[in-house]
Design a protein around this motif. Structure first.
Motif, mmCIF file in Angstrom:
data_model
loop_
_atom_site.group_PDB
_atom_site.id
_atom_site.type_symbol
_atom_site.label_atom_id
_atom_site.label_comp_id
_atom_site.label_asym_id
_atom_site.label_seq_id
_atom_site.Cartn_x
_atom_site.Cartn_y
_atom_site.Cartn_z
ATOM 1 N N PHE A 1 -21.847 14.742 -6.637
ATOM 2 C CA PHE A 1 -21.129 13.823 -5.753
ATOM 3 C C PHE A 1 -21.383 14.126 -4.272
ATOM 4 O O PHE A 1 -21.311 13.228 -3.437
ATOM 5 C CB PHE A 1 -19.621 13.881 -6.041
ATOM 6 C CG PHE A 1 -19.267 13.377 -7.411
ATOM 7 C CD1 PHE A 1 -19.362 12.027 -7.725
ATOM 8 C CD2 PHE A 1 -18.859 14.254 -8.406
ATOM 9 C CE1 PHE A 1 -19.042 11.560 -8.988
ATOM 10 C CE2 PHE A 1 -18.536 13.798 -9.677
ATOM 11 C CZ PHE A 1 -18.628 12.450 -9.972
ATOM 12 N N GLY A 2 -21.685 15.392 -3.964
ATOM 13 C CA GLY A 2 -21.872 15.760 -2.572
ATOM 14 C C GLY A 2 -23.241 15.405 -2.020
ATOM 15 O O GLY A 2 -23.380 15.145 -0.819
ATOM 16 N N PHE A 3 -24.275 15.371 -2.897
ATOM 17 C CA PHE A 3 -25.642 15.133 -2.421
ATOM 18 C C PHE A 3 -26.245 13.821 -2.923
ATOM 19 O O PHE A 3 -27.414 13.567 -2.706
ATOM 20 C CB PHE A 3 -26.551 16.291 -2.850
ATOM 21 C CG PHE A 3 -26.306 17.569 -2.099
ATOM 22 C CD1 PHE A 3 -26.990 17.843 -0.928
ATOM 23 C CD2 PHE A 3 -25.377 18.481 -2.560
ATOM 24 C CE1 PHE A 3 -26.771 19.026 -0.240
ATOM 25 C CE2 PHE A 3 -25.137 19.668 -1.881
ATOM 26 C CZ PHE A 3 -25.835 19.940 -0.715
ATOM 27 N N GLN A 4 -25.436 13.014 -3.581
ATOM 28 C CA GLN A 4 -25.978 11.756 -4.102
ATOM 29 C C GLN A 4 -26.491 10.866 -2.976
ATOM 30 O O GLN A 4 -27.568 10.252 -3.087
ATOM 31 C CB GLN A 4 -24.908 11.018 -4.907
ATOM 32 C CG GLN A 4 -25.425 9.738 -5.545
ATOM 33 C CD GLN A 4 -24.402 9.105 -6.484
ATOM 34 O OE1 GLN A 4 -23.402 9.726 -6.833
ATOM 35 N NE2 GLN A 4 -24.645 7.863 -6.875
ATOM 36 N N SER A 5 -25.757 10.815 -1.866
ATOM 37 C CA SER A 5 -26.178 9.977 -0.740
ATOM 38 C C SER A 5 -27.482 10.484 -0.117
ATOM 39 O O SER A 5 -28.250 9.709 0.455
ATOM 40 C CB SER A 5 -25.081 9.942 0.323
ATOM 41 O OG SER A 5 -24.801 11.243 0.804
ATOM 42 N N TYR A 6 -27.732 11.782 -0.261
ATOM 43 C CA TYR A 6 -28.961 12.360 0.279
ATOM 44 C C TYR A 6 -30.199 11.838 -0.447
ATOM 45 O O TYR A 6 -31.280 11.723 0.141
ATOM 46 C CB TYR A 6 -28.863 13.887 0.159
ATOM 47 C CG TYR A 6 -30.079 14.646 0.622
ATOM 48 C CD1 TYR A 6 -30.345 14.833 1.971
ATOM 49 C CD2 TYR A 6 -30.957 15.201 -0.303
ATOM 50 C CE1 TYR A 6 -31.450 15.550 2.393
ATOM 51 C CE2 TYR A 6 -32.066 15.924 0.113
ATOM 52 C CZ TYR A 6 -32.315 16.091 1.451
ATOM 53 O OH TYR A 6 -33.406 16.793 1.870
ATOM 54 N N PHE A 7 -30.030 11.481 -1.735
ATOM 55 C CA PHE A 7 -31.156 11.006 -2.546
ATOM 56 C C PHE A 7 -31.208 9.476 -2.633
ATOM 57 O O PHE A 7 -32.153 8.934 -3.196
ATOM 58 C CB PHE A 7 -31.064 11.594 -3.959
ATOM 59 C CG PHE A 7 -31.359 13.066 -4.010
ATOM 60 C CD1 PHE A 7 -32.650 13.530 -4.238
ATOM 61 C CD2 PHE A 7 -30.356 14.004 -3.804
ATOM 62 C CE1 PHE A 7 -32.931 14.874 -4.271
ATOM 63 C CE2 PHE A 7 -30.624 15.354 -3.840
ATOM 64 C CZ PHE A 7 -31.919 15.802 -4.075
ATOM 65 N N GLU A 8 -30.195 8.803 -2.121
ATOM 66 C CA GLU A 8 -30.225 7.344 -2.121
ATOM 67 C C GLU A 8 -31.212 6.845 -1.064
ATOM 68 O O GLU A 8 -31.495 7.551 -0.087
ATOM 69 C CB GLU A 8 -28.824 6.797 -1.841
ATOM 70 C CG GLU A 8 -27.843 7.047 -2.987
ATOM 71 C CD GLU A 8 -26.443 6.584 -2.626
ATOM 72 O OE1 GLU A 8 -26.199 6.313 -1.415
ATOM 73 O OE2 GLU A 8 -25.587 6.505 -3.532
ATOM 74 N N PRO A 9 -31.742 5.635 -1.236
ATOM 75 C CA PRO A 9 -32.683 5.083 -0.232
ATOM 76 C C PRO A 9 -32.035 5.046 1.149
ATOM 77 O O PRO A 9 -30.918 4.558 1.316
ATOM 78 C CB PRO A 9 -32.966 3.679 -0.761
ATOM 79 C CG PRO A 9 -32.678 3.745 -2.227
ATOM 80 C CD PRO A 9 -31.553 4.721 -2.383
ATOM 81 N N GLN A 10 -32.737 5.577 2.128
ATOM 82 C CA GLN A 10 -32.205 5.634 3.485
ATOM 83 C C GLN A 10 -32.424 4.320 4.248
ATOM 84 O O GLN A 10 -31.646 3.960 5.126
ATOM 85 C CB GLN A 10 -32.863 6.784 4.257
ATOM 86 C CG GLN A 10 -32.707 8.141 3.581
ATOM 87 C CD GLN A 10 -31.256 8.563 3.458
ATOM 88 O OE1 GLN A 10 -30.494 8.477 4.416
ATOM 89 N NE2 GLN A 10 -30.869 9.006 2.259
ATOM 90 N N ASN A 11 -33.475 3.617 3.888
ATOM 91 C CA ASN A 11 -33.794 2.358 4.553
ATOM 92 C C ASN A 11 -34.039 1.278 3.505
ATOM 93 O O ASN A 11 -34.365 1.572 2.339
ATOM 94 C CB ASN A 11 -35.052 2.512 5.433
ATOM 95 C CG ASN A 11 -34.884 3.608 6.478
ATOM 96 O OD1 ASN A 11 -33.929 3.603 7.251
ATOM 97 N ND2 ASN A 11 -35.812 4.562 6.480
ATOM 98 N N GLU A 12 -33.880 0.064 3.907
ATOM 99 C CA GLU A 12 -34.114 -1.055 2.987
ATOM 100 C C GLU A 12 -35.583 -1.078 2.595
ATOM 101 O O GLU A 12 -36.480 -1.002 3.429
ATOM 102 C CB GLU A 12 -33.718 -2.378 3.665
ATOM 103 C CG GLU A 12 -33.760 -3.575 2.713
ATOM 104 C CD GLU A 12 -33.318 -4.862 3.391
ATOM 105 O OE1 GLU A 12 -33.459 -5.925 2.760
ATOM 106 O OE2 GLU A 12 -32.839 -4.785 4.544
ATOM 107 N N GLY A 13 -35.814 -1.166 1.306
ATOM 108 C CA GLY A 13 -37.183 -1.181 0.802
ATOM 109 C C GLY A 13 -37.683 0.180 0.353
ATOM 110 O O GLY A 13 -38.762 0.285 -0.243
#
Length: 490
Positions: free
Chosen positions: A199-211
């Motif tokens: 839960f703490g690092f999930q956002s780190y692996f999500e796409p940072q930019n569209e595409g």
């Protein structure tokens, strides 16, 4: 003119200095700090040179030269006569620099001859050429050091676990209750670490930019699932060991603490793997945290290795408290170059990987596998050796120890007479059974004392027979003669 009095150091500084000298092999002591600075400067130069294209051969030459220099200094330090030159208490002593320059000059000349006159194309045995021999050797050192890391770190984990076990259970009369509480804590610790990572690092692996691709997020989720499977397998192992210790009536918290320490290491290696994967698939900055942790782990395992190595080689006088640090510096430089050479290439070896992230992927994956299988085996092995669970296997040295204890047990109960069963019979029995008898005095032939006792006993017996013969009455003698005549007639 009055002599300058030596400055009195603060007692806390003295304690800190003693602690550093003990655990870091005097690398921060006044006698060694110059060599430590030279080591760090050389390591930084090697790292900076790796950014220059087509500099692989020069980096290899530079690294091996400094490594060999420290090896020569290690041999210089074997002689106590060199202590006043190599290890004076004066920080910037020109004698130290002079000794270093001598060692560096010898290394430089030898390696210049080797590099310019002993390539694979110039030697009858091609493999001995520097371009074929050195690059693979450094790669083996790099991976070998990392893959065997857990075998040395486990000593530190065990020491901490033993201290906590003795501290908590030392004066307690509720060992069973406390061991169960620590079992629950041990099972919960890796689960909580993994949930916090999910839960703490999930956002780190999500796409940072569209595409941006979704692959890093999918791999991160898959990695978490695999890690929960690993936690389930190792948790079952911990529970089974807990039940065995209860059955053996030896409750402990050693097993739970060792499990927690191992899982912290497993988590770090697994997380380093998935971060390297994310960095490889997306253009990101260099991971300073992971790099620093790798360096700290390398230093920790180096200290543990050299402490064990120093203990084993103490009797052979290969190392002493002063020259051991040179071996550490030499080996660490080769370790650093082993990682760099896989990117830059050198000699006949072209670059295997395009960046450090790819090396980290392979390295952490292999370490992770070895650590998991190591725990599944060693967790039971160490509990058996410490008497916390019933032992199922014994090596030859342990069998000898048991036989020695049993022999002492029989002696104390006066079940055997050691005057009749000497050490010679015991050692002979062990030799016949092909058992190790280290630490037991052995005899190539029967000891003189045993032979003297046997001869003395034989002489005493003969004298007793003669006395009996002399004490016989004439009637007895006549009866013996008569029986002898009858036997002959028959």
């Amino acid at each position: 003119m009055e002599e300058e009095k030596p400055k009195i150091k603060n007692k806390y500084i003295v304690k800190i200095q003693a602690l550093l000298d003990k655990h870091f092999f005097r690398i921060f002591a006044d006698s060694h700090i110059v060599y430590t600075l030279i080591f760090f400067i050389s390591a930084i130069i090697i790292a900076l040179l790796s950014f220059i294209q087509n500099a692989g051969d020069f980096i290899l030459f530079f690294a091996v030269t400094f490594s060999l220099t420290f090896i020569f200094l290690m041999f210089f330090g074997l002689s106590s006569k060199m202590d006043k030159y190599l290890f004076s208490t004066k920080v910037f002593d020109r004698n130290k620099l002079f000794c270093f320059l001598i060692a560096f000059g010898i290394s430089l000349v030898l390696l210049l001859i080797y590099f310019f006159g002993a390539s694979s194309s110039q030697l009858p045995i091609e493999f001995l050429g520097w371009d074929l021999l050195l690059p693979p050797l450094l790669i083996v050192i790099y991976f070998g050091w990392n893959l065997t890391q857990i075998f040395f770190l486990k000593s530190g984990f065990e020491d901490l676990s033993v201290k906590i076990n003795n501290k908590v259970l030392g004066k307690s009369n509720k060992e069973g209750y406390i061991s169960f509480i620590f079992l629950v804590l041990g099972l919960a610790a890796p689960i909580l670490m993994q949930l916090g990572t999910l839960f703490g690092f999930q956002s780190y692996f999500e796409p940072q930019n569209e595409g941006d691709p979704q692959d890093p997020l999918y791999w991160f989720i898959a990695w978490n699932v695999i890690m929960f499977v690993v936690i389930a397998i190792t948790s079952w192992r911990l529970i089974s060991l807990y039940l065995k210790s209860r059955k053996n009536d030896t409750p402990n918290i050693f097993s739970s603490m060792f499990y927690i320490f191992i899982h912290i290491y497993i988590w770090y290696r697994a997380f380093s793997f998935i971060k390297a994967f994310r960095s490889e698939t997306q253009s990101t900055a260099v991971d300073i945290f992971t790099s620093m942790m790798d360096v700290l782990l390398m230093v920790a395992t180096a200290i543990l290795v050299l402490r064990g190595l120093g203990g084993k080689t103490k009797g052979y006088k290969i190392f002493n408290e002063n020259n051991l640090v040179f071996f550490l510096f030499s080996f660490t430089i080769l370790y650093i170059e082993g990682q760099i050479i896989m990117v830059t290439g050198a000699g006949a070896l072209s670059g295997i990987f395009s960046n450090q992230n790819q090396i980290s992927l392979i390295n952490n994956f292999l370490i992770l596998l070895i650590t998991i299988f190591f725990y599944l085996w060693y967790s039971e092995y160490t509990l058996e050796r410490r008497g916390f669970i019933m032992r199922s296997k014994f090596n030859s040295e342990e069998v000898v120890e048991i036989l020695k204890e049993y022999r002492e047990h029989l002696k104390n109960r006066e079940a055997i007479d050691l005057n009749k069963i000497s050490d010679y019979e015991f050692t002979t029995f062990l030799e016949d059974k092909k058992l190790s008898i280290s630490g037991i005095e052995t005899f190539k032939a029967e000891p003189k004392a045993v032979l003297d006792e046997e001869l003395s006993a034989q002489e005493t017996e003969e004298q007793e027979i003669e006395l009996i013969e002399e004490e016989k009455t004439p009637l007895d003698k006549n009866q013996v003669d008569k029986n002898h005549i009858e036997d002959e007639e028959i």
